[in-house]
Design an enzyme around this catalytic site. Sequence first.
Site, PDB file in Angstrom:
ATOM      1  N   LYS A 153     -13.037   9.555 -19.160  1.00  0.00           N
ATOM      2  CA  LYS A 153     -14.658   9.879 -18.451  1.00  0.00           C
ATOM      3  C   LYS A 153     -15.332   8.642 -18.563  1.00  0.00           C
ATOM      4  O   LYS A 153     -15.327   8.279 -19.856  1.00  0.00           O
ATOM      5  CB  LYS A 153     -15.486  11.115 -19.216  1.00  0.00           C
ATOM      6  CG  LYS A 153     -14.999  12.451 -18.772  1.00  0.00           C
ATOM      7  CD  LYS A 153     -13.453  12.984 -19.261  1.00  0.00           C
ATOM      8  CE  LYS A 153     -13.388  13.150 -20.549  1.00  0.00           C
ATOM      9  NZ  LYS A 153     -11.992  13.301 -21.313  1.00  0.00           N
ATOM     10  N   ASP A 213     -13.449  11.067 -30.550  1.00  0.00           N
ATOM     11  CA  ASP A 213     -14.281  11.819 -29.439  1.00  0.00           C
ATOM     12  C   ASP A 213     -15.103  13.006 -30.095  1.00  0.00           C
ATOM     13  O   ASP A 213     -16.417  13.141 -29.840  1.00  0.00           O
ATOM     14  CB  ASP A 213     -13.491  12.334 -28.416  1.00  0.00           C
ATOM     15  CG  ASP A 213     -12.316  13.302 -28.975  1.00  0.00           C
ATOM     16  OD1 ASP A 213     -11.954  13.250 -30.129  1.00  0.00           O
ATOM     17  OD2 ASP A 213     -11.649  13.919 -28.047  1.00  0.00           O
ATOM     18  N   THR A 250       0.295  40.946 -16.042  1.00  0.00           N
ATOM     19  CA  THR A 250       0.738  40.268 -17.025  1.00  0.00           C
ATOM     20  C   THR A 250      -0.386  38.830 -17.224  1.00  0.00           C
ATOM     21  O   THR A 250      -0.539  38.210 -17.907  1.00  0.00           O
ATOM     22  CB  THR A 250       2.146  39.568 -16.733  1.00  0.00           C
ATOM     23  OG1 THR A 250       3.002  40.831 -16.863  1.00  0.00           O
ATOM     24  CG2 THR A 250       2.755  38.550 -17.883  1.00  0.00           C
ATOM     25  N   THR A 260      -6.329  14.201 -21.347  1.00  0.00           N
ATOM     26  CA  THR A 260      -6.078  14.412 -19.970  1.00  0.00           C
ATOM     27  C   THR A 260      -6.703  13.445 -18.974  1.00  0.00           C
ATOM     28  O   THR A 260      -6.283  12.922 -18.084  1.00  0.00           O
ATOM     29  CB  THR A 260      -6.350  15.662 -19.757  1.00  0.00           C
ATOM     30  OG1 THR A 260      -5.849  16.819 -20.488  1.00  0.00           O
ATOM     31  CG2 THR A 260      -6.242  16.061 -18.142  1.00  0.00           C
TER      32      THR A 260
END
Length: 256
Positions: free
Chosen positions: A17, A108, A182, A14
């Site tokens: 860093k 990672d 929900t 995503t």
Amino acid sequence: MSDRMLLCLDCGNTRLKWGTYDPARRCWLAQGALLLTEIGRLPAEVRASPGYSTPAGIVGCIVANHEARAAIELGADALGAPLRWNESQAAQCGVTNGYEEPAQLGADRWAALIGARHLQPQAPCLVVTAGTATTIDRLDADGSFRGGLILPGVDLMRTALAHHTARLPLAQGDFQELPCNTRAAIASGCLQATAGAIERMFRPIAADPAAICLLSGGAAGHFAGLLDIPLRHVENLVLEGLAQIAVAVAVTDSTA
Ligand SMILES: Nc1ncnc2c1ncn2[C@@H]1O[C@H](COP(=O)(O)OP(=O)(O)O)[C@@H](O)[C@H]1O
Ligand SMILES: CC(C)(COP(=O)(O)O)[C@@H](O)C(=O)NCCC(=O)O
Ligand SMILES: [K+]
């Protein structure tokens, strides 16, 4: 060893860093994150950060695709510093790798284990990074990585439910103990699944008074409050490990 700054890069699925590390004072000068769609901004972001000077070297780990890798390599060229991708190995910086094929372990996860070893050198640790995926890895007090879990990250769980059912929305609900709608049922289910897996993985080391769970990653804040185990939140454990690797590499290079 050169006292010049080191740049560490953790490219997940995503976000990228980054952190600039002062090896002489053993501290971070700056850290930041960019979405993968923004990787092209890396050189400008890093150059504009406090205390910036051309890095002596760049150490990175990547589990994202080839496009991200190529874009980061271009960025490293623009910064004028040599880039080394660190891969998972059989042993490094005091950690030994229990994976059947050490190189198969995400780079990672490996760097996070090295970061944990540095921050909690005497303790059995559960090393959790909550990102696109959530990983839950067991590190014994002697530095052996014993194995771990890969789960969909909490956002990916919610997305999977929305994409593969007719009636479930992409829910942003709050956590509830006994959800009665929900959205809360989905949000709470994803958080409980994650917290439950972490607490179950902690059980075998729980009797050791030094045992601790190190929690990191962009999604960690969603469920940290649910965990009923000794916990230490680390802003970016992968970067902590990469800094240790970068220092070790710089020492090796300067004595070669
Ligand atoms: N500004 C943000 N942009 C994207 N994801 C965010 C942001 N803030 C928190 N998150 C959460 O962090 C997760 C990504 O965390 P990160 O540790 O960067 O993952 P990865 O290492 O997989 O790239 C997302 O799945 C989301 O749950
Ligand atoms: C498990 C992961 C997808 C986690 O990635 P992330 O959530 O950091 O983007 C990554 O570490 C990976 O691709 N691992 C390779 C397989 C393994 O570790 O066994
Ligand atoms: K992760």
